[in-house]
Write a protein that holds these residues in place. Structure first.
Motif, mmCIF file in Angstrom:
data_model
loop_
_atom_site.group_PDB
_atom_site.id
_atom_site.type_symbol
_atom_site.label_atom_id
_atom_site.label_comp_id
_atom_site.label_asym_id
_atom_site.label_seq_id
_atom_site.Cartn_x
_atom_site.Cartn_y
_atom_site.Cartn_z
ATOM 1 N N ALA A 164 0.832 -1.198 0.000
ATOM 2 C CA ALA A 164 0.000 0.000 0.000
ATOM 3 C C ALA A 164 0.870 1.252 0.000
ATOM 4 O O ALA A 164 0.652 2.198 -0.757
ATOM 5 N N LEU A 165 1.893 1.205 0.847
ATOM 6 C CA LEU A 165 2.823 2.324 0.964
ATOM 7 C C LEU A 165 3.513 2.590 -0.373
ATOM 8 O O LEU A 165 3.626 3.733 -0.835
ATOM 9 N N ALA A 166 3.994 1.513 -0.986
ATOM 10 C CA ALA A 166 4.716 1.641 -2.255
ATOM 11 C C ALA A 166 3.788 2.184 -3.337
ATOM 12 O O ALA A 166 4.172 3.065 -4.105
ATOM 13 N N LEU A 167 2.589 1.675 -3.381
ATOM 14 C CA LEU A 167 1.650 2.111 -4.420
ATOM 15 C C LEU A 167 1.250 3.572 -4.214
ATOM 16 O O LEU A 167 1.064 4.326 -5.165
ATOM 17 N N ALA A 168 1.135 3.954 -2.945
ATOM 18 C CA ALA A 168 0.738 5.329 -2.672
ATOM 19 C C ALA A 168 1.885 6.296 -2.953
ATOM 20 O O ALA A 168 1.690 7.355 -3.532
ATOM 21 N N ALA A 169 3.109 5.904 -2.530
ATOM 22 C CA ALA A 169 4.248 6.828 -2.652
ATOM 23 C C ALA A 169 4.938 6.680 -4.003
ATOM 24 O O ALA A 169 5.342 7.665 -4.610
ATOM 25 N N GLY A 170 5.092 5.439 -4.463
ATOM 26 C CA GLY A 170 5.728 5.208 -5.757
ATOM 27 C C GLY A 170 7.222 5.437 -5.759
ATOM 28 O O GLY A 170 7.851 5.416 -6.802
ATOM 29 N N ARG A 171 7.822 5.692 -4.584
ATOM 30 C CA ARG A 171 9.261 5.918 -4.542
ATOM 31 C C ARG A 171 9.906 5.115 -3.427
ATOM 32 O O ARG A 171 9.438 5.134 -2.281
ATOM 33 N N ALA A 172 10.984 4.418 -3.767
ATOM 34 C CA ALA A 172 11.640 3.539 -2.804
ATOM 35 C C ALA A 172 12.156 4.317 -1.601
ATOM 36 O O ALA A 172 12.076 3.841 -0.469
ATOM 37 N N SER A 173 12.669 5.530 -1.851
ATOM 38 C CA SER A 173 13.270 6.270 -0.739
ATOM 39 C C SER A 173 12.209 6.632 0.307
ATOM 40 O O SER A 173 12.505 6.660 1.499
ATOM 41 N N VAL A 174 10.992 6.882 -0.149
ATOM 42 C CA VAL A 174 9.917 7.202 0.805
ATOM 43 C C VAL A 174 9.598 5.978 1.640
ATOM 44 O O VAL A 174 9.477 6.046 2.870
ATOM 45 N N VAL A 175 9.475 4.820 0.974
ATOM 46 C CA VAL A 175 9.176 3.596 1.702
ATOM 47 C C VAL A 175 10.290 3.301 2.698
ATOM 48 O O VAL A 175 10.044 2.910 3.841
ATOM 49 N N GLN A 176 11.532 3.534 2.268
ATOM 50 C CA GLN A 176 12.671 3.305 3.149
ATOM 51 C C GLN A 176 12.605 4.230 4.365
ATOM 52 O O GLN A 176 12.995 3.851 5.463
ATOM 53 N N GLY A 177 12.098 5.422 4.145
ATOM 54 C CA GLY A 177 12.001 6.383 5.227
ATOM 55 C C GLY A 177 11.023 5.964 6.309
ATOM 56 O O GLY A 177 11.052 6.460 7.427
ATOM 57 N N ILE A 178 10.139 5.006 5.971
ATOM 58 C CA ILE A 178 9.137 4.534 6.929
ATOM 59 C C ILE A 178 9.774 3.602 7.958
ATOM 60 O O ILE A 178 9.225 3.352 9.016
ATOM 61 N N PHE A 179 10.959 3.127 7.606
ATOM 62 C CA PHE A 179 11.671 2.155 8.436
ATOM 63 C C PHE A 179 11.581 2.412 9.948
ATOM 64 O O PHE A 179 11.169 1.533 10.695
ATOM 65 N N PRO A 180 11.931 3.611 10.386
ATOM 66 C CA PRO A 180 11.896 3.846 11.841
ATOM 67 C C PRO A 180 10.492 3.680 12.420
ATOM 68 O O PRO A 180 10.335 3.304 13.573
ATOM 69 N N LEU A 181 9.499 3.940 11.579
ATOM 70 C CA LEU A 181 8.122 3.841 12.046
ATOM 71 C C LEU A 181 7.778 2.414 12.474
ATOM 72 O O LEU A 181 6.976 2.193 13.382
ATOM 73 N N VAL A 182 8.419 1.455 11.798
ATOM 74 C CA VAL A 182 8.230 0.053 12.144
ATOM 75 C C VAL A 182 8.498 -0.156 13.625
ATOM 76 O O VAL A 182 7.767 -0.837 14.327
ATOM 77 N N PHE A 183 9.567 0.512 14.087
ATOM 78 C CA PHE A 183 9.947 0.328 15.478
ATOM 79 C C PHE A 183 8.975 1.012 16.430
ATOM 80 O O PHE A 183 8.696 0.509 17.503
ATOM 81 N N VAL A 184 8.457 2.154 16.022
ATOM 82 C CA VAL A 184 7.517 2.862 16.898
ATOM 83 C C VAL A 184 6.347 1.951 17.225
ATOM 84 O O VAL A 184 5.999 1.735 18.392
ATOM 85 N N ILE A 185 5.732 1.410 16.156
ATOM 86 C CA ILE A 185 4.541 0.594 16.358
ATOM 87 C C ILE A 185 4.881 -0.643 17.185
ATOM 88 O O ILE A 185 4.121 -1.078 18.034
ATOM 89 N N LEU A 186 6.072 -1.181 16.916
ATOM 90 C CA LEU A 186 6.470 -2.409 17.590
ATOM 91 C C LEU A 186 6.747 -2.161 19.072
ATOM 92 O O LEU A 186 6.356 -2.946 19.935
ATOM 93 N N PHE A 187 7.432 -1.038 19.352
ATOM 94 C CA PHE A 187 7.765 -0.724 20.738
ATOM 95 C C PHE A 187 6.514 -0.425 21.550
ATOM 96 O O PHE A 187 6.508 -0.555 22.775
ATOM 97 N N LEU A 188 5.465 -0.003 20.859
ATOM 98 C CA LEU A 188 4.226 0.308 21.567
ATOM 99 C C LEU A 188 3.311 -0.908 21.615
ATOM 100 O O LEU A 188 2.097 -0.787 21.615
ATOM 101 N N SER A 189 3.904 -2.089 21.605
ATOM 102 C CA SER A 189 3.124 -3.319 21.737
ATOM 103 C C SER A 189 3.816 -4.214 22.759
ATOM 104 O O SER A 189 4.891 -3.886 23.258
ATOM 105 N N SER A 190 3.198 -5.345 23.024
ATOM 106 C CA SER A 190 3.807 -6.243 24.005
ATOM 107 C C SER A 190 4.754 -7.238 23.329
ATOM 108 O O SER A 190 4.947 -8.344 23.803
ATOM 109 N N ALA A 191 5.362 -6.813 22.203
ATOM 110 C CA ALA A 191 6.236 -7.725 21.461
ATOM 111 C C ALA A 191 7.463 -8.143 22.263
ATOM 112 O O ALA A 191 7.903 -9.277 22.197
ATOM 113 N N PHE A 192 8.022 -7.194 23.025
ATOM 114 C CA PHE A 192 9.288 -7.490 23.701
ATOM 115 C C PHE A 192 9.185 -7.486 25.229
ATOM 116 O O PHE A 192 10.145 -7.793 25.909
ATOM 117 N N PHE A 193 8.045 -7.103 25.743
ATOM 118 C CA PHE A 193 7.924 -7.011 27.198
ATOM 119 C C PHE A 193 6.456 -7.192 27.578
ATOM 120 O O PHE A 193 5.574 -6.808 26.815
#
Lengths: 260, 335, 255
Positions: A164-193
């Motif tokens: 969805a992200l790729a289709l909406a943005a159409g640019r690899a660098s934008v999708v790559q920029g989402i990378f840190p966001l992965v951690f935000v969502i993950l840290f705000l879950s009970s994945a590690f604690f």
């Protein structure tokens, strides 16, 4: 006949997607390497956390962390799939596919099959890693099979979000920029604690975070056993993420095709 | 007068026993324009990279501006200007910034660097675009900027690796004129090209390189003269072709040419043309057209190497050669 | 001499273009350490309840780790950018110039040091906002000096790998290297609370000394020479090795 032809298209596209990932170390490495490193630091650095009053009954902190690492890994599968798709858009490969007499569902299924295959790789890697370093899957072989299913489904769900992200943005660098966001969502879950031991306001967010459900669904066979409750919760979490991903993908694809 | 560039048995091989350059001897005099002509993969770029200290030779030796490329690399670097293939420019910098950086790299005093940067930008017609980012430049502008940047320190020897590959005819002409002017002012130029026209037009001498060795070397005129005589091509008016052939055989070797024309070699030089025309006239044959065809460097190339200049397999070889080892697929990511 | 300084400055400025002139490019690297900080504090904040934990404020405890992590990723990015410059031929421009190789290296490294101060600034603002202890002017300065120095070390590491592999595909190696260097230390908890292998690794990892040097101001509220000099020695030692390797890589780049 048509079915067989479609199956061949799906297989070809799927193979291409998998190769795309495996041939580029900079794609594959983050998927397995970074979650593994984080797993190592977490277990080494916070291993004594199991002594904190209120920590669930576990054989070891590694047992507890495995699910989080697998979940993180499947999220990275989704991001890297998104980057690959965005690159396809940048170089015009997607246009070529759209122009070809291939059904839209074959295109989507091809990519999904590849994502599921990566999910199997992820599950294999982390289960093996866990066993080597002394974790135990309480639910045995059936539990391992269940982990494989949940991890593959989770990879597909995040693959949808990445697409969805790729289709909406159409640019690899934008999708790559989402990378840190992965951690935000993950840290705000009970994945590690454990959720109950997290600090506020993260603990409250984790309560409603579908990622918590997925993590706990994958974790249950490792630390406790197979239970219908946690399995259903896990599947529900995956369905939420996947549904969101596919709805957004469909929207973005339609907009992309309409606007050219 | 010392040679500007001199090599003896210069060789370079890469991992896996890939021999890119297999022993080349050449001597370029000061003030000369020397063109290295060859298809992709012939070893042109590898040779230039060795002469510009970017690649260490694995055999033989080379000196540029009187300094050994291996032992006195710094002295060589001070004497040379380098514009490499596919102008490597940073799209985020402006043209002026690049010129100033280049001046700084050559340790020019700040004011002097500024002065030369301005003058050169003016000279290659980029003064108006000097404060735009290179990313917005056209292909021709990039090459001009790259050329200008190679001149900031007024080098004695200028290396141009395929300076006009991929350029449109107008941009190509601009570069040629600039190179000619530089040479008129005394700069020695060593250029590689896969365009015969370029070598023919610019070079005092041409070296033809093929599979890492020198296949031939001389002035363009001598190279062309050396392979075969000029030919006269004729179109004979209807029905006379057979009889014309009988006449022409008296003057030289006869062969059919394109479009139903007939051609004859001019072993005795262009002076024979008048005699041939008279003989055909005496035989009552009418001509619709006639041309004297000189051999081209292309002919020279085919004669010396047995191949044309476009060889796809060679192109791929060059790719490998440039990177030195296996190419990996790479994303153009910026971090 | 002034010409050499000018070269270092020019190359450092060019390195800054990557963040200043590409819209949006700076955001991930700017925010990542802050996200890590918030995430870690949320998840592992209760570790301070373990008996033997030397601080009751987990934010102050892990803030130095995140500062160095941000510096590490900035340095790794310098390596990735060099790999790109090598792939695209830009680096040839520098190598074909008579500028001394150590000057070229210093230019690239300097840009990493300056760039590293950006994510650290964001991080500090957020950390103070959520209650990190103010380390005092000296403590802050010491921390910033070590952050800049560590970015330089990470850049040298990235440069060594870029010169060796000459491809951006080596990026995960650069990032994973700095990640491990920072995390396989007393990053989460004091040495005594780390489990088996990590305690062993953290004990010998010189970056542990760097973390303790940055951490002293935030956790103890004062700077002591006893916690500073081991950090300085670690930086100097790692720097000597990495710079030597990078210079060797440059000298061998045409072999």
């Amino acid at each position: 006949m048509r079915l067989a032809a479609n199956a061949r298209v799906v297989a070809a596209l799927g193979r291409r997607s998998v190769k795309q990932t495996f041939r580029r170390p900079q794609f594959l490495a983050p998927i397995l390497l970074f979650p593994s490193l984080l797993l190592a630091v977490n277990t080494g650095g916070a291993g004594r956390a199991t002594e904190i009053p209120g920590f669930p009954e576990v054989a070891g902190f590694l047992d507890f962390e495995l699910a989080g690492a697998m979940l993180q890994s499947t999220m990275l599968v989704g991001v890297s799939g998104g980057i690959a798709l965005a690159l396809d858009i940048e170089i015009g490969f997607l246009d070529r596919l759209v122009a070809a007499p291939i059904s839209r569902s074959a295109m989507v299924l091809g990519r999904l099959a590849a994502t599921a295959a990566l999910g199997v790789v992820v599950a294999t890697w982390f289960v093996a890693l866990g066993l080597v370093f002394g974790a135990r899957v309480e639910a045995g072989v059936a539990g391992v099979a269940l982990i494989f299913v949940l991890v593959s489904l989770s990879a597909m769900a995040f693959g949808g979000l990445g697409a969805a992200l790729a289709l909406a943005a159409g640019r690899a660098s934008v999708v790559q920029g989402i990378f840190p966001l992965v951690f935000v969502i993950l840290f705000l879950s009970s994945a590690f604690f454990p959720r109950e031991l997290m600090l506020e306001p993260a603990a409250t967010v984790a309560l409603y975070n579908p990622l918590s459900l997925i993590a706990e669904g994958i974790r249950a066979p490792v630390i406790a056993g197979i239970s219908a409750g946690s399995l259903l919760e896990g599947l529900f979490g995956i369905a939420v993420v996947g549904g969101l991903g596919f709805a957004l993908s469909a929207l973005a694809l339609r907009r992309r095709l309409r606007t050219g | 007068m010392p040679a500007a560039i001199e090599t003896h048995a210069l060789a370079r091989s890469f991992k896996g026993d890939v021999v890119a350059v297999a022993g080349i001897d050449l001597e370029v005099a000061e003030g000369e324009i020397y063109a290295f002509l060859g298809p992709n993969g012939a070893g042109k770029t590898t040779t230039v990279r060795m002469l510009t200290t970017l690649l260490a030779p694995t055999g033989g030796r080379a000196s540029v501006a009187g300094h050994d490329v291996a032992g006195e690399a710094d002295a060589v670097r001070r004497s040379i200007g380098v514009a490499l293939q596919e102008a490597a420019l940073d799209p985020l910098m402006t043209g002026r910034e690049l010129m100033l950086l280049q001046a700084t790299l050559h340790a020019l005093p700040r004011a002097e660097g500024r002065r030369r940067a301005e003058a050169l930008l003016e000279r290659v017609d980029l003064a108006d675009a000097a404060d735009r980012r290179v990313g917005t430049y056209s292909g021709g502008m990039r090459r001009r900027l790259d050329l200008a940047s190679a001149l900031v320190h007024e080098p004695a020897v200028l290396f141009l690796d395929e300076p006009t590959t991929g350029l449109d005819p107008v941009s190509r002409l601009t570069i040629w004129e600039e190179v000619q002017k530089l040479n008129d002012a005394g700069t020695t130029v060593f250029l590689t090209t896969q365009y015969l026209e370029e070598a023919d037009r610019l070079a005092d001498r041409v070296g033809i390189i093929d599979r890492g060795t020198m296949a031939a070397e001389d002035t363009p005129a001598a190279l062309k003269a050396g392979i075969r005589d000029p030919r006269l091509e004729l179109t004979i008016a209807d029905g006379g072709a057979d009889r014309a052939r009988d006449v022409l055989t008296r003057f030289g070797e006869v062969a059919p040419a394109a479009d139903g024309r007939v051609s004859v070699s001019l072993g005795g030089g262009r002076g024979q043309v008048a005699a041939i025309v008279r003989a055909l006239d005496d035989a009552g044959l009418m001509m619709d057209s006639l041309d004297v065809v000189e051999p081209t460097l292309d002919d020279v190339f085919v004669a010396k190497t047995g191949r044309g200049l476009d060889d796809q397999r060679a192109r791929e070889q060059e790719q490998r050669e440039r990177s030195g080892d296996e190419q990996l697929v790479v994303e153009p990511a910026r971090q | 001499m002034s010409g050499r300084i000018a070269t270092v400055r020019a190359l450092a400025f060019r390195g800054l273009n990557e963040v200043v002139r590409v819209p949006g490019a700076a955001i991930p690297s700017l925010l990542a350490p802050t996200i890590f900080l918030l995430g870690f504090v949320s998840m592992f904040g209760n570790l301070t309840e373990l008996p033997g934990f030397t601080s009751d404020d987990f934010v102050s405890f892990v803030l130095p780790v995140m500062m160095l992590q941000g510096a590490g990723f900035t340095g790794a990015a310098t390596g990735v950018n060099l790999a790109r410059d090598i792939e695209q031929g830009w680096f040839d421009r520098l190598l074909a110039s008579p500028a001394p190789r150590p000057v070229l290296l210093a230019g690239m490294i300097a840009s990493a040091s300056v760039r590293a101060l950006l994510p650290t600034s964001v991080l500090l603002v957020v950390a103070f906002a959520i209650g990190a202890d103010y380390p005092g002017v000296v403590g802050l300065l010491v921390a910033l000096v070590f952050v800049a120095a560590f970015a330089a070390l990470a850049a040298a590491w990235g440069i060594v790998l870029a010169l060796r592999f000459k491809t951006q595909s080596a990026a995960p190696l650069m990032q994973a290297g700095t990640f491990m260097a920072v995390m396989f230390t007393t990053s989460y908890a004091p040495l005594e609370l780390l489990t088996g292998w990590l305690r062993a690794v953290a004990t010998v990892n010189p970056v542990t000394r760097v973390i303790e040097a940055v951490r002293q101001g935030f956790v103890a509220g004062e700077v002591s020479w006893a916690l500073t000099w081991p950090g300085l020695v670690a930086v100097a030692g790692l720097g000597a090795v990495l710079v030597a390797l990078a210079l060797r890589g440059m000298a061998r780049s045409g072999r």
